[in-house]
Design an enzyme around this catalytic site. Structure first.
Site, PDB file in Angstrom:
ATOM      1  N   SER A   1       0.797  -1.219   0.000  1.00 51.84           N
ATOM      2  CA  SER A   1       0.000   0.000   0.000  1.00 51.84           C
ATOM      3  C   SER A   1       0.840   1.285   0.000  1.00 51.84           C
ATOM      4  O   SER A   1       1.606   1.516  -0.922  1.00 51.84           O
ATOM      5  CB  SER A   1      -0.924  -0.062   1.212  1.00 51.84           C
TER       6      SER A   1
ATOM      7  N   ASP B   1      -3.377   6.350  -3.039  1.00 50.34           N
ATOM      8  CA  ASP B   1      -2.174   5.775  -2.429  1.00 50.34           C
ATOM      9  C   ASP B   1      -1.646   4.663  -3.331  1.00 50.34           C
ATOM     10  O   ASP B   1      -2.179   4.404  -4.415  1.00 50.34           O
ATOM     11  CB  ASP B   1      -2.441   5.293  -0.995  1.00 50.34           C
TER      12      ASP B   1
END
Ligand SMILES: CC(=O)N[C@H]1[C@@H](OP(=O)(O)O)O[C@H](CO)[C@@H](O)[C@@H]1O
Ligand SMILES: [Mg+2]
Length: 534
Positions: A64, A273
């Site tokens: 992530s 992100d």
């Protein structure tokens, strides 16, 4: 499952002796170089989860918003949600096993404890743009195959895409990537039909991650209806991933992302992100950033949904549909006050991590959950969806809500469907960023990280708002908070980084900064802080 084959495969994936993996806020994360055994064992686990549920499960290799050297795994239930929390214990046990014998012993224990039928399951695998993806996806596939199950390599995908695909697959619905784009694009087109396009295009910071390529596909499909200019789209070999850019950088550092110092002042911008499950909006004022965070997106989503719900024909037999907004302690106090006092909607507070917010959101007919960092979605109950289908094409509000159900990822927070949600909400209201910003004013807040010898010594209660240990830390926090006007602060161990996080908000920027620093010093002093005091 053949025990000899399984044992042989397990012996290929030894855990580095010093490595102590732990299932955190959203799965396992660590430096990619130590992760092969963990990912292999997650492959084993998700094959067993597939057998237990008689359905397809999923696994995404991603870290992530973390730096490019890190990697990790996110584990996907047949519903598309995150791994059942009861199984996190098994994930930890498997990941911690020392050698092949131990690993096989845990597998046998799990088969017995959960009464898992033998057979062959299917696990869908995907990965983000990190250079370590290849090795780790191979490890995951080897784990699935070692259980006699079938790994399906779905390639480069955003995390929410794989969650969506698993969910659709188990519902026997179209589940290929093409169908994902189709659902989002047609949902959006239906929702905004008859409204004016927003004045200027959107500029998106793609964090040099997987979202760049995927959002481009969506934008091409929607052009000219939605003009989007994508920036920070490199990503080859993980280049520049989350580096001075991306939703986490903006939300934590409160600075403009790299490559955005020349966008026109005030232009509508968004930031994803690294695995495109988080979204924030922003605009530039000179060198300053104005952030439209997850809380503000939740408020906008609530306004949109509540407006449409109000237009549904009332029925005598049916109680009104419930709407709830789920936040964590990181939510800005001003957003919570706005939701309670102005929207008059119910607010629920849960610990950090989408798994907690998602579960709470399911208790409402419309459950809107967002972490302040922009991770969230809007869930619609089966009862509401059924009623909408009954009302059918005759009812404009029912049609609009059904379009939302298609467009908004029902499995997990999704930055791509989030962009469409925000754009559609603004279009339907005829709003620009000014009107959205004017809803309420954020209390100044500050987040800090404190490196400590062992973050696990910090334990919390009351949805992470109180510290239980180390002894005395909460008293120090209370004293610091009492000294700050409109002060609020809390600390908790991160579940994705080796730090203790500090959050503080107060009436002024200086007071919020001072409060955060005072609390960080208290953490450092009581928790064996590493390095000089903050
Ligand atoms: C303060 C913060 O933003 N925490 C994030 C972060 O978890 P931590 O446990 O705080 O490291 O990553 C999680 C996964 O993406 C996300 O769910 C969560 O909100
Ligand atoms: Mg993410």
């Amino acid at each position: 499952m053949d025990l000899a084959t399984l044992k042989e495969a397990c012996s290929q994936y030894k855990k580095p002796t010093e490595f102590k993996p732990s299932y955190g806020t959203a799965g396992f994360r660590a430096d990619a170089s130590v992760l092969s055994s963990t990912v292999f064992r997650c492959g084993l686990l998700m094959a067993m989860r597939a057998l237990k549920t008689g359905s397809v499960t999923g696994l995404v290799v991603t870290a992530s918003h973390n730096p490019v050297e890190d990697n990790g795994v996110k584990l996907v239930e047949p519903t598309g949600y995150m791994l059942d929390q009861a199984w996190e214990v098994w994930a930890n046990k498997l990941a911690a096993a020392d050698d092949a014998d131990d690993t096989c012993a845990v597998i046998q224990e799990l088969f017995q404890a959960e009464d898992i039928p033998y057979g062959s399951g299917t696990v869908m695998l995907a990965h983000d743009t990190r250079p370590s993806a290849d090795t780790l996806v191979k490890a995951a596939a080897a784990g699935v195959a070692a259980m006699g199950s079938l790994p399906i390599a779905c390639g480069l995908l955003t995390t929410p895409q794989l969650h969506w695909m698993v969910r659709q697959c188990n519902a026997r619905l179209k589940h290929k990537e093409k169908a994902y784009f189709e659902a989002l694009a047609t949902g959006y087109a239906r929702l905004v039909s008859g409204t004016q396009a927003l004045g200027e295009g959107l500029v998106v910071d793609c964090a040099n991650g997987v979202g760049a390529a995927k959002l481009q596909v969506l934008a091409d499909r929607l052009a000219p209806g939605m003009a989007a200019e994508l920036r920070n789209t490199d990503g080859a070999e993980g280049r520049g991933l989350n580096e001075s850019c991306g939703a986490d950088f903006l939300q934590k550092e409160r600075r403009l992302p790299a490559g955005f110092h020349d966008v026109p002042d005030g232009a509508r911008c968004a930031s994803l992100d690294g695995d495109a499950d988080r979204l924030v909006y922003f605009r530039r004022h000179g060198s300053e950033l104005e952030l439209f965070d997850g809380d503000r997106i939740a408020v906008l989503a609530a306004l949109l949904v509540m407006n449409i719900l109000k237009m549904l024909p009332a029925t005598e037999q049916q109680a009104p549909f419930t709407v709830g907004i789920v936040q964590t302690a990181y939510a800005n106090g001003a957003s919570t006050a706005y939701i309670k006092e102005r929207l008059r909607a119910e607010v629920r507070l849960t610990p950090t991590g989408v798994k907690h917010l998602h579960a709470a959101a399911e208790e409402f007919d419309v459950g809107i959950y967002f972490e302040a960092n922009g991770h969230g979605t809007v869930l619609f109950s089966a009862a509401l969806v059924q009623r909408l289908h009954e009302l059918g094409d005759e009812s404009a509000p029912a049609k609009a809500l059904l379009a939302l159900v298609d467009m908004v990822n029902q499995a997990v927070g999704d930055a791509l469907s989030g962009v469409l949600l925000v754009e559609a909400a603004l279009r339907r209201k005829g709003w620009g960023l000014d009107q959205w910003a004017a809803l309420y004013t954020d209390l100044p807040s500050r987040q800090l990280k404190v490196k400590v010898a062992d973050r696990s010594v910090v334990a919390t209660s009351h949805a992470e708002t109180r510290v239980v240990s180390p002894a005395g830390l909460q008293l120090l926090i209370d004293d610091a908070v009492a000294a700050a006007p409109q002060g609020r602060a809390f600390v908790r161990p991160s579940g994705t980084e080796d730090v203790v996080r500090v959050y503080a908000e107060a009436a002024s920027r200086a007071a919020a900064d001072d409060l955060a620093r005072a609390v960080a010093r208290a953490v450092h002093a009581t928790t064996a802080g590493v390095g000089p005091p903050p």
